[in-house]
Design an enzyme around this catalytic site. Structure first.
Site, PDB file in Angstrom:
ATOM      1  N   THR A 183       0.819  -1.204   0.000  1.00  0.00           N
ATOM      2  CA  THR A 183       0.000   0.000   0.000  1.00  0.00           C
ATOM      3  C   THR A 183       0.861   1.265   0.000  1.00  0.00           C
ATOM      4  OG1 THR A 183      -1.532   1.259   1.405  1.00  0.00           O
ATOM      5  CG2 THR A 183      -0.092  -0.250   2.531  1.00  0.00           C
ATOM      6  N   ASP A 184       0.278   2.370  -0.462  1.00  0.00           N
ATOM      7  CA  ASP A 184       0.985   3.658  -0.398  1.00  0.00           C
ATOM      8  C   ASP A 184       1.116   4.162   1.039  1.00  0.00           C
ATOM      9  OD1 ASP A 184      -1.671   4.349   0.047  1.00  0.00           O
ATOM     10  OD2 ASP A 184      -1.801   5.826  -1.573  1.00  0.00           O
ATOM     11  N   GLU A 185       0.325   3.579   1.964  1.00  0.00           N
ATOM     12  CA  GLU A 185       0.335   4.097   3.344  1.00  0.00           C
ATOM     13  C   GLU A 185       1.681   3.898   4.038  1.00  0.00           C
ATOM     14  OE1 GLU A 185      -3.058   3.467   5.760  1.00  0.00           O
ATOM     15  OE2 GLU A 185      -4.451   3.607   4.088  1.00  0.00           O
ATOM     16  N   TYR A 243      -1.722  -0.452  11.033  1.00  0.00           N
ATOM     17  CA  TYR A 243      -1.899  -1.120   9.731  1.00  0.00           C
ATOM     18  C   TYR A 243      -0.691  -0.857   8.825  1.00  0.00           C
ATOM     19  CZ  TYR A 243      -3.301  -1.535   4.818  1.00  0.00           C
ATOM     20  OH  TYR A 243      -3.314  -1.827   3.480  1.00  0.00           O
ATOM     21  N   LYS A 249       2.208  -3.396   7.309  1.00  0.00           N
ATOM     22  CA  LYS A 249       2.458  -3.588   5.864  1.00  0.00           C
ATOM     23  C   LYS A 249       3.921  -3.247   5.544  1.00  0.00           C
ATOM     24  CE  LYS A 249      -0.022  -4.549   2.935  1.00  0.00           C
ATOM     25  NZ  LYS A 249      -0.458  -5.878   2.376  1.00  0.00           N
TER      26      LYS A 249
HETATM   27  P1  NAD Z   1      -9.865  -7.057   2.192  1.00  0.00           P
HETATM   28  O1  NAD Z   1      -9.843  -6.712   3.628  1.00  0.00           O
HETATM   29  O2  NAD Z   1     -11.076  -6.766   1.387  1.00  0.00           O
HETATM   30  O3  NAD Z   1      -9.575  -8.637   2.019  1.00  0.00           O
HETATM   31  C1  NAD Z   1      -8.541  -9.270   2.701  1.00  0.00           C
HETATM   32  C2  NAD Z   1      -8.694 -10.774   2.460  1.00  0.00           C
HETATM   33  O4  NAD Z   1      -7.631 -11.455   3.157  1.00  0.00           O
HETATM   34  C3  NAD Z   1     -10.007 -11.371   2.990  1.00  0.00           C
HETATM   35  O5  NAD Z   1     -10.579 -12.222   2.028  1.00  0.00           O
HETATM   36  C4  NAD Z   1      -9.578 -12.125   4.238  1.00  0.00           C
HETATM   37  O6  NAD Z   1     -10.416 -13.248   4.529  1.00  0.00           O
HETATM   38  C5  NAD Z   1      -8.176 -12.561   3.863  1.00  0.00           C
HETATM   39  N1  NAD Z   1      -7.325 -12.823   5.022  1.00  0.00           N
HETATM   40  C6  NAD Z   1      -7.146 -12.011   6.115  1.00  0.00           C
HETATM   41  N2  NAD Z   1      -6.334 -12.599   7.009  1.00  0.00           N
HETATM   42  C7  NAD Z   1      -5.962 -13.795   6.476  1.00  0.00           C
HETATM   43  C8  NAD Z   1      -5.126 -14.847   6.906  1.00  0.00           C
HETATM   44  N3  NAD Z   1      -4.494 -14.795   8.087  1.00  0.00           N
HETATM   45  N4  NAD Z   1      -4.954 -15.920   6.114  1.00  0.00           N
HETATM   46  C9  NAD Z   1      -5.581 -15.989   4.899  1.00  0.00           C
HETATM   47  N5  NAD Z   1      -6.419 -15.029   4.450  1.00  0.00           N
HETATM   48  C10 NAD Z   1      -6.603 -13.947   5.227  1.00  0.00           C
HETATM   49  O7  NAD Z   1      -8.569  -6.403   1.558  1.00  0.00           O
HETATM   50  P2  NAD Z   1      -8.360  -5.559   0.209  1.00  0.00           P
HETATM   51  O8  NAD Z   1      -8.834  -4.187   0.430  1.00  0.00           O
HETATM   52  O9  NAD Z   1      -8.870  -6.344  -0.928  1.00  0.00           O
HETATM   53  O10 NAD Z   1      -6.755  -5.517   0.166  1.00  0.00           O
HETATM   54  C11 NAD Z   1      -6.011  -6.596  -0.389  1.00  0.00           C
HETATM   55  C12 NAD Z   1      -4.533  -6.274  -0.310  1.00  0.00           C
HETATM   56  O11 NAD Z   1      -4.258  -5.080  -1.023  1.00  0.00           O
HETATM   57  C13 NAD Z   1      -4.014  -6.039   1.104  1.00  0.00           C
HETATM   58  O12 NAD Z   1      -2.735  -6.595   1.217  1.00  0.00           O
HETATM   59  C14 NAD Z   1      -3.961  -4.521   1.232  1.00  0.00           C
HETATM   60  O13 NAD Z   1      -2.972  -4.124   2.162  1.00  0.00           O
HETATM   61  C15 NAD Z   1      -3.606  -4.132  -0.179  1.00  0.00           C
HETATM   62  N6  NAD Z   1      -4.076  -2.798  -0.606  1.00  0.00           N
HETATM   63  C16 NAD Z   1      -5.398  -2.448  -0.467  1.00  0.00           C
HETATM   64  C17 NAD Z   1      -5.826  -1.203  -0.945  1.00  0.00           C
HETATM   65  C18 NAD Z   1      -7.269  -0.766  -0.846  1.00  0.00           C
HETATM   66  O14 NAD Z   1      -7.586   0.384  -1.165  1.00  0.00           O
HETATM   67  N7  NAD Z   1      -8.204  -1.623  -0.452  1.00  0.00           N
HETATM   68  C19 NAD Z   1      -4.913  -0.332  -1.528  1.00  0.00           C
HETATM   69  C20 NAD Z   1      -3.560  -0.720  -1.631  1.00  0.00           C
HETATM   70  C21 NAD Z   1      -3.167  -1.967  -1.182  1.00  0.00           C
HETATM   71  O1  DAU Z   2      -4.175   4.013   0.548  1.00  0.00           O
HETATM   72  C1  DAU Z   2      -4.426   2.651   0.448  1.00  0.00           C
HETATM   73  C2  DAU Z   2      -5.254   2.209   1.628  1.00  0.00           C
HETATM   74  O2  DAU Z   2      -6.564   2.684   1.425  1.00  0.00           O
HETATM   75  C3  DAU Z   2      -5.251   0.704   1.834  1.00  0.00           C
HETATM   76  O3  DAU Z   2      -3.956   0.264   2.097  1.00  0.00           O
HETATM   77  C4  DAU Z   2      -6.189   0.317   2.987  1.00  0.00           C
HETATM   78  O4  DAU Z   2      -6.254  -1.079   3.127  1.00  0.00           O
HETATM   79  C5  DAU Z   2      -7.566   0.863   2.673  1.00  0.00           C
HETATM   80  O5  DAU Z   2      -8.443   0.587   3.758  1.00  0.00           O
HETATM   81  C6  DAU Z   2      -7.511   2.371   2.423  1.00  0.00           C
HETATM   82  O6  DAU Z   2      -7.187   3.078   3.653  1.00  0.00           O
HETATM   83  P1  DAU Z   2      -7.918   4.450   4.061  1.00  0.00           P
HETATM   84  O7  DAU Z   2      -7.811   4.600   5.521  1.00  0.00           O
HETATM   85  O8  DAU Z   2      -7.458   5.578   3.200  1.00  0.00           O
HETATM   86  O9  DAU Z   2      -9.433   4.084   3.606  1.00  0.00           O
HETATM   87  P2  DAU Z   2     -10.851   4.329   4.318  1.00  0.00           P
HETATM   88  O10 DAU Z   2     -11.904   3.940   3.326  1.00  0.00           O
HETATM   89  O11 DAU Z   2     -10.922   3.725   5.677  1.00  0.00           O
HETATM   90  O12 DAU Z   2     -10.883   5.908   4.497  1.00  0.00           O
HETATM   91  C7  DAU Z   2     -10.732   6.802   3.419  1.00  0.00           C
HETATM   92  C8  DAU Z   2     -10.708   8.206   3.971  1.00  0.00           C
HETATM   93  O13 DAU Z   2     -12.012   8.522   4.498  1.00  0.00           O
HETATM   94  C9  DAU Z   2      -9.743   8.400   5.128  1.00  0.00           C
HETATM   95  O14 DAU Z   2      -9.175   9.702   5.056  1.00  0.00           O
HETATM   96  C10 DAU Z   2     -10.615   8.290   6.369  1.00  0.00           C
HETATM   97  C11 DAU Z   2     -11.956   8.838   5.897  1.00  0.00           C
HETATM   98  N1  DAU Z   2     -13.161   8.229   6.528  1.00  0.00           N
HETATM   99  C12 DAU Z   2     -13.263   6.880   6.509  1.00  0.00           C
HETATM  100  C13 DAU Z   2     -14.367   6.264   7.074  1.00  0.00           C
HETATM  101  C14 DAU Z   2     -14.493   4.745   7.066  1.00  0.00           C
HETATM  102  C15 DAU Z   2     -14.139   9.033   7.073  1.00  0.00           C
HETATM  103  O15 DAU Z   2     -14.043  10.282   7.050  1.00  0.00           O
HETATM  104  N2  DAU Z   2     -15.229   8.426   7.614  1.00  0.00           N
HETATM  105  C16 DAU Z   2     -15.384   7.069   7.665  1.00  0.00           C
HETATM  106  O16 DAU Z   2     -16.408   6.565   8.206  1.00  0.00           O
END
Ligand code: NAD
Ligand code: DAU
Length: 364
Positions: A137-139, A172, A176
């Site tokens: 992730t970019d985080e 988180y 990562k």
């Molecule tokens: P998500 O939370 O929707 O899904 C995570 C999946 O991992 C689920 O299906 C869960 O059951 C599985 N999982 C969790 N713990 C596990 C374990 N111990 N063993 C096996 N499976 C397990 O996640 P997402 O948003 O689809 O993100 C997927 C990946 O991409 C992550 O590594 C996340 O850090 C990365 N990522 C997400 C975003 C985003 O915006 N969602 C952005 C950049 C990177």
């Molecule tokens: O940048 C990549 C990341 O994006 C991934 O690595 C993470 O897994 C993914 O969850 C996401 O993280 P964020 O914290 O940016 O996403 P989230 O949807 O939780 O929140 C987006 C923005 O909105 C953040 O600035 C927090 C704000 N927010 C979020 C929620 C859930 C609110 O203001 N209210 C809310 O209820």
């Protein structure tokens, strides 16, 4: 059938993972795709209903922290590629429960790396033709300033590049970051062919409704408050999930070993502006008068350690592999809002917890 490749995709029942599994199963019928997922609250096999009967698809319910099980899967299916997405992913949950994040994201990644190493080093060809692709992730890069005078994006003069120093702030992102370091260390120490990508915020169908976009679409539909953290000034860079999946496909096949690639949308939004777009889109599709749901906006206490701005520079990926986002944000958000409104059953099953009962029975 003899498959040309056997690839484990971890976390394939989650949001991004389900799009990646679908893309690989459909695009590569000669690959065996093994979805390894623990089915935590975030894993939902309903996300993969359309491909679950495909002959080149296998689902295995397993925890990536279970090293022996991982070794068994690697050996049984002669795995030669890993696309590792399984993780705990919600920042707010990591603030409440950091241990779970360290366990899955750090120890789970290490267990998978060790299982790969253990299996691959025993084979005569060792690491030849193998690939361990870690999705991050970019985080991990921390937070950027809002330092441009005008009110239009980009909201700052700096961007995250592949050489930006790691500076994670939440449990988180710290977990990562640690997992990224372990992956790179396995290349440098053991010669494992690894690749890492760091992506910005994804949006699109099948995202768990604890994350901003699906949560707010559902709350607007139900007339419930929209909890905006702080003043809604934080900036995120949004990418449509299928564009991320396309980048993963490209990098898995053509990315250079030991490299890092940033993936992003060049699409910065202040949360409050994004929320207004979501409100306007939902109201229009539901036939509500303009501005109908604006009153649901409720400013609440800020997230602890809330990163101010993320913005990815993905020019390396564009220049080296020719990847660019294919979807304009207006089109992506319209598709996304429509998908959630048209897939009420999916949303209701997820918010009620029904989805877990069904699959718990099946994979007891
Ligand atoms: P998500 O939370 O929707 O899904 C995570 C999946 O991992 C689920 O299906 C869960 O059951 C599985 N999982 C969790 N713990 C596990 C374990 N111990 N063993 C096996 N499976 C397990 O996640 P997402 O948003 O689809 O993100 C997927 C990946 O991409 C992550 O590594 C996340 O850090 C990365 N990522 C997400 C975003 C985003 O915006 N969602 C952005 C950049 C990177
Ligand atoms: O940048 C990549 C990341 O994006 C991934 O690595 C993470 O897994 C993914 O969850 C996401 O993280 P964020 O914290 O940016 O996403 P989230 O949807 O939780 O929140 C987006 C923005 O909105 C953040 O600035 C927090 C704000 N927010 C979020 C929620 C859930 C609110 O203001 N209210 C809310 O209820």
């Amino acid at each position: 059938m003899d498959y040309r490749r056997s690839i484990i995709i971890t976390g394939g029942a989650g949001f991004i993972g389900s799009h990646v599994v679908r893309m690989f199963v459909n695009s590569y019928p000669d690959y065996r795709i093994i979805n390894v997922d623990k089915l935590t609250y975030a894993g939902n096999l309903a996300n993969l209903k359309d491909i679950e009967d495909c002959p080149n698809y296998i689902f295995i319910k397993a925890d990536i922290c279970d090293f022996e099980k991982m070794v068994e899967i690697f050996s049984q299916y002669e795995v030669d590629g890993v696309i590792h997405l399984a993780a705990e992913t919600h920042v707010d949950r990591s603030i409440r429960d950091p241990f779970t994040f360290a366990r899955t994201n750090v120890l789970g990644t290490l267990s998978l790396l060790q299982a790969a190493r253990h299996t691959w080093e025993l084979r005569p060809e060792k690491y030849e033709g193998k690939r361990f692709y870690h999705i991050s992730t970019d985080e991990v890069y921390g937070a950027l300033e809002l330092d441009t005078p005008q009110g239009e994006p980009p909201y700052g003069t700096s961007f995250f590049t592949e050489t930006t120093k790691y500076d994670p702030h939440s449990p988180y992102s710290a977990s990562k970051a640690a997992s990224d370091h372990f992956v790179r260390s396995f290349h440098d120490t053991y010669g494992m062919p690894t690749v890492v990508t760091n992506c910005s915020n994804n949006y699109g169908p099948y995202q768990f409704p604890e994350k901003l976009i699906p949560l707010f679409i559902n709350n607007i539909r139900k007339g419930k408050p929209l909890p905006v953290y702080g003043r809604g000034e934080n900036v995120r860079d949004w990418l449509y999930v299928e564009d991320h999946a396309r980048a993963i496909d490209l990098i898995f096949h053509k990315g250079e070993t030991a490299q890092t690639y940033n993936i992003g949308g060049f699409n910065e939004w202040k949360n409050i502006d994004l929320i207004k777009v979501i409100i306007a889109t939902v109201d229009r599709i539901l036939g509500n008068p303009e501005g109908h749901s604006l009153g649901l906006i409720t400013f609440v206490a800020d997230r602890a350690g809330h990163d101010l701005r993320y913005a990815i520079d993905s020019s390396k990926l564009k220049e080296e592999l020719g990847w660019e986002p294919s979807l304009q944000f207006e089109e992506g958000i319209e598709k996304t809002v429509r998908w959630y409104l048209e897939n009420q059953e999916w949303m209701d099953n997820v918010t009620s917890g029904e989805y877990q009962k069904y699959y718990e029975e099946m994979y007891k």
